[in-house]
Write a protein that holds these residues in place. Structure first.
Motif: not given
Length: 68
Positions: A9-17
């Protein structure tokens, strides 16, 4: 298992940001320089505003049914 899902989830949020920052910065680079150039032209008098349209009751083909 929950730590792994949290990490995903952290990776997904970081990539989206990161994608959002890149996307909005490219929009800014595409829109701000022409805006500033147009502002410079307006100040020097090269570009002028269009004549305003007449108000609705004064336009051709408009019938006013009620007027105060």
């Amino acid at each position: 298992m929950i730590q792994f899902l949290g990490f995903l989830l952290f990776l997904v949020v970081a990539l989206c940001g990161f994608w959002g920052i890149i996307f909005f910065s490219t929009i800014a680079m595409a829109w701000i320089p022409p805006f500033l150039a147009n502002t410079r032209k307006e100040k020097s008098g090269i570009v002028t505003a269009e004549d305003p349209r007449p108000i609705l009751p004064n336009q051709e083909g408009i019938t006013v049914l009620f007027k105060k």
